[in-house]
Design a protein around this motif. Structure first.
Motif, short mmCIF file in Angstrom:
data_model
loop_
_atom_site.label_atom_id
_atom_site.label_comp_id
_atom_site.label_asym_id
_atom_site.label_seq_id
_atom_site.Cartn_x
_atom_site.Cartn_y
_atom_site.Cartn_z
N SER A 79 -3.57 3.57 5.54
CA SER A 79 -3.41 3.21 6.95
C SER A 79 -4.02 4.28 7.85
O SER A 79 -4.76 3.97 8.78
CB SER A 79 -1.92 3.02 7.28
N THR A 108 3.85 3.78 -3.73
CA THR A 108 3.21 2.76 -2.90
C THR A 108 3.32 3.10 -1.43
O THR A 108 2.36 2.90 -0.66
CB THR A 108 3.86 1.39 -3.17
N LEU A 142 7.78 4.93 3.66
CA LEU A 142 6.84 4.63 4.74
C LEU A 142 7.18 5.41 6.00
O LEU A 142 6.30 5.95 6.68
CB LEU A 142 6.86 3.13 5.05
N SER A 175 -5.03 -6.74 7.61
CA SER A 175 -4.35 -6.96 6.33
C SER A 175 -5.34 -7.04 5.18
O SER A 175 -5.07 -6.55 4.08
CB SER A 175 -3.51 -8.23 6.40
N MET A 179 -6.32 -3.50 4.20
CA MET A 179 -5.20 -2.85 3.53
C MET A 179 -5.05 -3.37 2.11
O MET A 179 -4.90 -2.59 1.15
CB MET A 179 -3.91 -3.08 4.32
N LEU A 234 -5.39 -1.25 -1.31
CA LEU A 234 -4.25 -1.18 -2.21
C LEU A 234 -4.64 -1.64 -3.61
O LEU A 234 -4.25 -1.03 -4.62
CB LEU A 234 -3.08 -2.03 -1.68
N THR A 262 0.10 3.62 0.80
CA THR A 262 -0.06 2.74 1.96
C THR A 262 -0.26 3.55 3.23
O THR A 262 -1.11 3.23 4.08
CB THR A 262 1.16 1.82 2.11
#
Length: 383
Positions: A377, A369, A276, A308, A311, A315, A373
């Protein structure tokens, strides 16, 4: 597309050995542990063998263990059972924290409706309850104190042992919800000042629908369910023989392999967070919860500027399973009560996602992941 499952705090896949234990018990023929014939005795032997496994793992007497249908049932049985027994002794106070699982919080609120005096302790920005605040709240009138070991949304560990020592001085019953922590934390109940402890099978690669409650000998307690004399009249209802056999096998596995399990979770967590940071930069996300006093398999991350729900939906479309918080409330649009209790900014609360790791996860999955992510984002922020 292969699914990446990073939602082990919600539920876990059954371990192959637990599946074999379940199938063996389920395939052994009909047997009620309360029956006196040979099939009933065989079923009872399986339950007894499972109880003996937990007695060794927790360092307690097998007679102190009660099998239930879930972690929620164990929490409710502990709280109602101890509270009503204590009220007969003139004790009327319930003390818990603002970040407990709803199985505890809602049970405590029901007790408040029934006339108990409820104190809900606040937490700091890392999600930890103050030991001083707990000491101030516990007194001669306190019937039950309930503090979770490790939080199911952030992984933050609570000072439950220190609080339990203080509760003991006032003869208050100490309950610990260890559902999320068991398998990562050693619970030696001969050493710990804990009177009631809750466990759940499906958090440690066992089956869903099986729980356990430890009741220390001599603890004021009365049953929640009334019926037969199963579990020494502490929990009426025919035992889930196959589920108990599989639960015991899963507990045995995580107990023997605890250190390796911790190292594996930490490795996946570090790979994910490193990925990340490389993809988003340190300013692109923020971690919620205590940086050190935490469980190894849970990381709660906020992505400022990204809801959230958006997201998680993206995902999911990418084949990655994560969560917005407690599995019991994931279908709700309500903000996390845990993050809200930590007094985090609304934007941080509304952009939080929980990733949790376990059996079968790999560093490659963590890296994939993290990159996905970050991509999601960036795309959502640019809208």
């Amino acid at each position: 597309m292969k699914l990446i499952y990073f939602d082990h705090a919600a539920t876990t896949a059954m371990h192959p050995e637990a599946i074999r234990a379940y199938a063996e018990a389920a395939g052994a023929g009909p047997g009620n542990p309360s029956s006196l014939h040979a099939l009933g005795r065989a079923a009872r032997e399986r339950v007894t063998a499972g109880r003996d496994v937990f007695a060794e793992v927790l360092n307690v007497s097998a007679s102190d263990l009660v099998f239930t249908g879930s972690g929620t049932e164990s929490d409710n049985t502990a709280l109602f059972g101890a509270a009503y027994a204590q009220r007969k002794k003139g004790k009327n106070g319930i003390v818990t924290t603002a970040v407990e699982h709803h199985a505890v919080l809602n049970a405590c609120r029901k007790l408040e409706m029934d006339g108990f005096q409820l104190t809900v302790l606040p937490v700091d920005s890392n999600g930890i309850v103050s030991l001083e605040a707990a000491k101030a709240a516990i007194g001669d009138n306190t019937a039950v104190v309930s503090v979770m070991a490790g939080n199911n949304e952030t992984g933050t560990l609570q000072p439950y042992a220190e609080i339990g020592e203080w509760a003991r001085t006032y003869k208050a019953v100490m309950h610990v919800d260890a559902v999320q922590a068991f398998g990562y934390v050693d619970f030696d109940l001969q050493r710990l000042p804990v009177d009631l402890l809750t466990l759940s099978a499906h958090k440690i690669n066992g089956p869903q629908g099986v729980g356990l409650l430890y009741v220390r000998k001599g603890t004021p307690f009365q049953p929640l369910l009334h019926g037969g004399s199963q579990e020494k009249s502490r929990r009426a209802g025919t035992e889930n023989v196959a589920g108990i056999a599989a639960f015991a096998k899963a507990a045995e596995i995580v107990s023997i392999g605890r250190e390796a399990r911790i190292a594996h979770a930490e490795n996946i967590r570090e790979a994910f967070l490193s990925g990340l940071e490389q993809a988003l930069g340190s300013s692109g996300f923020v971690i919620n919860g205590h940086p050190d006093r935490r469980l190894p398999h849970i990381v709660n991350v906020s992505f400022p500027g990204v809801s959230s729900e958006s997201m998680l939906m993206n995902l999911d479309l990418a084949g990655i399973a994560a969560s917005g918080g407690s599995a019991c409330n994931s279908g709700s649009l309500k903000p996390s009560h845990v993050l809200t209790a930590m007094n985090l900014a609304p934007e941080r609360v509304s952009s939080a996602v929980r990733f949790s790791f376990g059996l079968g996860n790999t560093n490659e999955e963590a890296d994939k992941t993290a990159k996905m992510t970050a991509t999601i984002s960036a795309r959502l922020r640019n809208r």
